[in-house]
Design a protein around this motif. Structure first.
Motif: not given
Length: 372
Positions: A259-276
């Motif tokens: 699930x984390x890998x899916x989040x990393x892929x889909x949320x990468x580059x989203x504005x205003x968000x920094x991933x773990x």
């Protein structure tokens, strides 16, 4: 669709084991769990407790914490950590955090120990936030140099590893686990204290049940009390549930990583968000993002879309008791303060379906895209 922050699945195996206990067919279920836990973790000894806080409190008893002693811990820890220290009228000393892992900053820990040599410095409690550990080799070297005990709070680190070894088998004096940690409530309660030190475990075992000893095994009602303990025993029904859950833990971690890998892929580059920022061994017991501003309004918008979020944690110096007790100021721990203003834990657990994961991603991207 409403997606809770955490949901636990209970299947037929758990129910079957519970029935065994209810039918009197598993009289040694707690010992069975302790033995299974020793094997799973790779530790010499494991001692089951009623909950995770009980394990921490029993750990303080086991290291003979006394009034006036000092215990260092992260400012970014669940309140149970300093709470168990205060119950002994000892003093928790707070250390700021690493901005990437949210764990205790080992550089600042070492600096404090080098500047404050005292026989009253008894131990360091180290919490592994989200299951990702600190540099344990460095931690143990610091502990050896300054002669302090290491108690690891592994509430989020069941099954997590450090250089291939499971947390709890890497060299701490004591490691404490919580089977129903903050915001990830299980259907049962329980904790576990593990150690490779026979003296520590025997003292903990004695104090776990009022320090009562039975001198005549043929007459179980004849007992003596040899110290001041309390009641920290796990219930058999909790042990039955946890024993089956333990068998699934590695699969649970694998699902969390998927699930984390899916989040990393889909949320990468989203504005205003920094991933773990995570190492290769991160179990992702928590998936913690950073929102650049207005974190709470971001969470409210996700809540309006049916996505429940969490927060790990409110820095201890912002809580009324510790702020007043130790005259702490808001800016005393700037890294933790800045992280607190941004961090947000999003759902990540094995029971999430792929569709739910996709919906969480879509909701986060939607909210992020509308923010200025």
């Amino acid at each position: 669709m409403n997606i809770p922050f955490y949901r636990v699945e209970v299947g037929g195996d758990e129910r079957e084991k519970i029935d065994e206990v209810l039918d009197g067919e598993a009289p040694d279920i707690i010992k069975d769990l302790e033995s299974a836990f020793e094997s799973y973790i790779g530790a010499s000894y494991a001692l089951a407790t009623s909950h995770g806080t009980a394990a921490l409190h029993l750990a303080m008893l086991a290291i003979d914490l006394k009034r006036g002693d000092k215990v260092l811990c992260s400012i970014n820890a669940y309140p149970s950590v300093p709470e168990v220290v205060r119950h002994f009228d000892a003093e928790p000393i707070f250390i700021d955090i690493d901005p990437d892992t949210f764990n205790i900053d080992l550089g600042k820990l070492e600096h404090y120990l080098s500047e404050n040599k005292s026989k009253k410095l008894k131990a360091v409690i180290v919490s592994h936030v989200g299951g990702q550990s600190v540099d344990l080799d460095r931690l143990y070297e610091i502990a050896k140099q300054y002669d302090v005990k290491i108690v690891e709070d592994a509430s989020d680190a069941l099954g997590a590893t450090y250089k291939g070894q499971k947390i709890g088998s890497t060299g701490a004096d004591i490691t404490c686990f919580d089977f129903s940690p903050h915001l990830r409530r299980n259907v049962c309660n329980g904790g576990m204290l593990v150690s490779d030190d026979e003296e520590i475990i025997e003292r903990a075992r004695l104090l776990r049940n009022h320090a009562m000893v039975t001198e005549d095994e043929s007459l179980g009602y004849i007992y003596d009390v040899t110290d001041i303990g309390s009641q920290y025993m796990m219930s058999p029904l909790d042990a039955a549930t946890i024993l089956i859950q333990l068998e699934k833990q590695d699969d649970i971690i694998e699902r969390q990583r998927v699930i984390a890998a899916v989040y990393n892929e889909h949320l990468e580059g989203a504005p205003h968000i920094k991933l773990p920022i995570a190492n290769d061994e991160h179990p992702y017991s928590l998936y913690i993002i950073k929102v650049d501003k207005n974190r709470d309004s971001f969470a409210r918008e996700l809540s309006a879309r049916g996505i429940e979020c969490g927060l790990h944690y409110i820095p201890l110096h912002l809580l009324s008791y510790y702020k007043a007790k130790y005259s702490l100021r808001v800016n005393d721990f700037p890294v933790a303060l800045r992280s607190y203003q941004q961090v947000l834990s999003i759902p990540n657990y094995a029971a999430l379906s792929d569709d739910e994961v996709d919906e969480i991603c879509e909701a986060i991207l939607d909210v992020a895209s509308t923010r200025v």
